[in-house]
Design a protein around this motif. Structure first.
Motif, mmCIF file in Angstrom:
data_model
loop_
_atom_site.group_PDB
_atom_site.id
_atom_site.type_symbol
_atom_site.label_atom_id
_atom_site.label_comp_id
_atom_site.label_asym_id
_atom_site.label_seq_id
_atom_site.Cartn_x
_atom_site.Cartn_y
_atom_site.Cartn_z
ATOM 1 N N ARG A 235 32.416 41.810 37.643
ATOM 2 C CA ARG A 235 31.930 40.862 36.755
ATOM 3 C C ARG A 235 30.918 41.175 35.630
ATOM 4 N N ARG A 236 30.527 42.642 35.651
ATOM 5 C CA ARG A 236 29.588 43.161 34.777
ATOM 6 C C ARG A 236 30.533 43.376 33.404
ATOM 7 N N THR A 237 31.597 43.485 33.316
ATOM 8 C CA THR A 237 32.251 43.978 32.403
ATOM 9 C C THR A 237 33.176 42.914 31.509
ATOM 10 N N LEU A 238 32.928 42.907 30.086
ATOM 11 C CA LEU A 238 33.549 42.134 29.603
ATOM 12 C C LEU A 238 35.292 42.275 29.569
ATOM 13 N N LEU A 239 35.775 43.063 29.914
ATOM 14 C CA LEU A 239 37.233 43.247 29.811
ATOM 15 C C LEU A 239 37.520 42.354 30.970
ATOM 16 N N SER A 240 37.036 42.472 32.341
ATOM 17 C CA SER A 240 37.678 41.702 33.542
ATOM 18 C C SER A 240 37.500 40.040 33.120
ATOM 19 N N ARG A 241 36.441 39.885 32.219
ATOM 20 C CA ARG A 241 36.176 38.383 32.394
ATOM 21 C C ARG A 241 37.133 37.897 31.211
ATOM 22 N N GLU A 242 37.689 38.703 30.059
ATOM 23 C CA GLU A 242 38.626 38.407 29.206
ATOM 24 C C GLU A 242 39.930 38.481 29.876
ATOM 25 N N VAL A 243 40.080 39.304 30.829
ATOM 26 C CA VAL A 243 41.627 39.304 31.343
ATOM 27 C C VAL A 243 41.665 38.011 32.256
ATOM 28 N N TYR A 244 40.491 37.724 33.100
ATOM 29 C CA TYR A 244 40.741 36.470 33.629
ATOM 30 C C TYR A 244 40.804 35.301 32.874
ATOM 31 N N ASN A 245 40.144 35.104 31.723
ATOM 32 C CA ASN A 245 40.101 33.903 31.016
ATOM 33 C C ASN A 245 41.449 33.868 30.273
ATOM 34 N N GLU A 246 42.229 34.966 29.825
ATOM 35 C CA GLU A 246 43.586 35.071 29.427
ATOM 36 C C GLU A 246 44.489 34.696 30.292
ATOM 37 N N VAL A 247 44.422 34.960 31.690
ATOM 38 C CA VAL A 247 45.415 34.632 32.445
ATOM 39 C C VAL A 247 45.401 33.186 32.900
ATOM 40 N N LYS A 248 43.872 32.780 32.978
ATOM 41 C CA LYS A 248 43.614 31.326 33.185
ATOM 42 C C LYS A 248 44.249 30.217 32.052
ATOM 43 N N LYS A 249 44.067 30.917 30.840
ATOM 44 C CA LYS A 249 44.528 30.085 29.750
ATOM 45 C C LYS A 249 46.091 29.653 29.872
ATOM 46 N N HIS A 250 46.809 30.781 30.228
ATOM 47 C CA HIS A 250 48.462 30.623 30.152
ATOM 48 C C HIS A 250 48.678 29.974 31.597
ATOM 49 N N TYR A 251 47.966 30.071 32.821
ATOM 50 C CA TYR A 251 48.429 29.414 33.879
ATOM 51 C C TYR A 251 47.353 28.567 34.555
ATOM 52 N N PRO A 252 46.635 27.632 34.230
ATOM 53 C CA PRO A 252 45.551 27.049 34.255
ATOM 54 C C PRO A 252 45.392 26.516 35.809
ATOM 55 N N SER A 253 46.685 26.140 36.359
ATOM 56 C CA SER A 253 46.690 25.247 37.472
ATOM 57 C C SER A 253 47.056 26.305 38.828
ATOM 58 N N ILE A 254 47.283 27.301 38.418
ATOM 59 C CA ILE A 254 47.616 28.398 39.746
ATOM 60 C C ILE A 254 46.886 29.558 39.775
ATOM 61 N N VAL A 255 45.719 29.577 38.893
ATOM 62 C CA VAL A 255 45.111 30.905 38.940
ATOM 63 C C VAL A 255 43.730 30.536 39.976
ATOM 64 N N LEU A 256 43.501 31.251 40.914
ATOM 65 C CA LEU A 256 42.404 31.149 41.929
ATOM 66 C C LEU A 256 41.295 31.181 41.205
ATOM 67 N N GLY A 257 40.163 30.321 41.486
ATOM 68 C CA GLY A 257 38.730 30.333 40.794
ATOM 69 C C GLY A 257 37.998 31.643 41.357
ATOM 70 N N THR A 258 38.464 32.109 42.537
ATOM 71 C CA THR A 258 37.892 33.035 43.257
ATOM 72 C C THR A 258 38.581 34.227 42.668
ATOM 73 N N THR A 259 37.832 35.545 42.410
ATOM 74 C CA THR A 259 38.401 36.910 42.187
ATOM 75 C C THR A 259 37.696 37.928 43.308
ATOM 76 N N ILE A 260 38.421 38.721 43.180
ATOM 77 C CA ILE A 260 38.414 39.828 44.352
ATOM 78 C C ILE A 260 37.775 41.091 43.654
ATOM 79 N N PRO A 261 36.435 41.396 43.873
ATOM 80 C CA PRO A 261 35.816 42.593 43.452
ATOM 81 C C PRO A 261 36.394 43.837 43.816
ATOM 82 N N ARG A 262 36.236 44.813 43.086
ATOM 83 C CA ARG A 262 36.455 46.125 43.256
ATOM 84 C C ARG A 262 35.253 46.770 44.040
ATOM 85 N N THR A 263 35.640 46.837 45.414
ATOM 86 C CA THR A 263 34.420 47.490 46.443
ATOM 87 C C THR A 263 35.043 48.613 47.140
#
Length: 314
Positions: A235-263
């Motif tokens: 969540r600290r990087t712009l890239l992650s947010r952009e990828v999420y938004n891009e996928v969400k734009k194309h598949y709005p009804s099936i992308v989970l709102g929850t994201t899995i962090p790199r830990t």
């Protein structure tokens, strides 16, 4: 008397330490997750987890979503269809070469009931293991007339005869688009696609969607892409947010709102033959997979209705 979570929140929430704020956030999210009710689906949900690109968190997501659901009262079956057997390792079941496995099921020597094993960490979680022997299965069954439906036939028979009702069946697919993956797609009604929060991960998504379309047209008209899960999200990087938004734009009804962090804990857990749910239950990785599992359960009836509609139209 205040709970441990409330104590942590009180100590850290007003401080300026980013570590303290992170601890308080984890504590709050964990406490809230434990209070949630995970609704059971009205019918067994059959879900294949696939992405031909390796390293996107496919097996990790299969294992931890299954574990999270089992932890919250679901009866779950995981079928490992990857010859690497990583899901079997993470769920701590035997899968050495020569041991009974899904390979014997595809070859017709054993049934799913005969090869499944209980996961020692979760009472309501069963596992059908895979071993390296499975790597030869594609060539060995290639000439069979029912080569695409071997797993479907075995799974349908098992579910109809089993004394236990399973709420969820997850099939962990290898990182390819070969016969093993086709078998998985023919055996289920749903696809769950994990997508790494990097642009390279988006490149193969179109190819996977195309393959799913071919399976829908020729073998399994009820197959539905029901869920996409963004993994390795920072969540600290712009890239992650952009990828999420891009996928969400194309598949709005099936992308989970929850994201899995790199830990670290998510990566570390399999080396102890554990899911992160069992290995680090209070950590952010386990919490995130728990929240993703909760989202999946809450979408059940909508997804089952969509599948029923597809089956009527087929």
């Amino acid at each position: 008397m205040e709970t441990a979570e409330q104590t942590i929140t009180r100590i850290f929430s007003e401080g300026e330490s980013p570590v303290g704020a992170e601890i308080a956030l984890e504590s709050n999210r964990y406490a809230q997750l434990q209070q949630q009710e995970f609704p059971k689906p009205s019918k067994t949900r059959l879900i294949a987890v696939a992405n031909q690109k390796g390293g996107v968190g496919k097996t990790t997501s299969t294992v931890n979503l299954a574990a999270a659901l089992a932890e919250h009262g679901m009866r779950v079956l995981v079928i490992d269809m990857d010859p690497q057997g990583n899901a079997s390792t993470a769920l701590s079941v035997d899968h050495a070469s020569g041991e009974p496995s899904v390979y014997d099921v595809l070859e017709g020597r054993l049934t799913l009931a005969e090869v499944k094993q209980p996961c020692p960490d979760f009472e309501s979680l069963d596992v059908v293991p895979a071993s390296i022997d499975l790597s030869g299965a594609e060539l060995e069954v290639a000439d069979l007339p029912n080569r695409n439906s071997l797993l479907k036939e075995a799974l349908d028979k098992f579910l109809s005869e089993s004394e236990d009702h399973y709420d969820y069946v997850f099939i962990d697919c290898p990182p390819s688009l070969g016969l093993l993956v086709i078998n998985a797609m023919c055996a289920v009604h749903e696809m769950l696609i994990p997508i790494q929060a990097e642009y390279y991960a988006l490149e193969g998504l179109g190819q996977l969607i195309n393959t799913i379309g071919l399976v829908q047209n020729h073998f399994n008209p009820s197959l539905t892409v029901s869920t996409m899960l963004i993994t390795m999200f920072d969540r600290r990087t712009l890239l992650s947010r952009e990828v999420y938004n891009e996928v969400k734009k194309h598949y709005p009804s099936i992308v989970l709102g929850t994201t899995i962090p790199r830990t670290v804990k998510i990566s570390e857990a399999p080396s102890f033959s554990k899911s992160v749910i069992a290995y680090d239950p209070h950590g952010m990785g386990a919490i995130s997979y728990g929240e993703a599992a909760l989202e999946i359960t809450r979408r059940s009836e909508h997804v089952l209705e969509a599948i029923a509609t597809r089956m009527k139209e087929a």
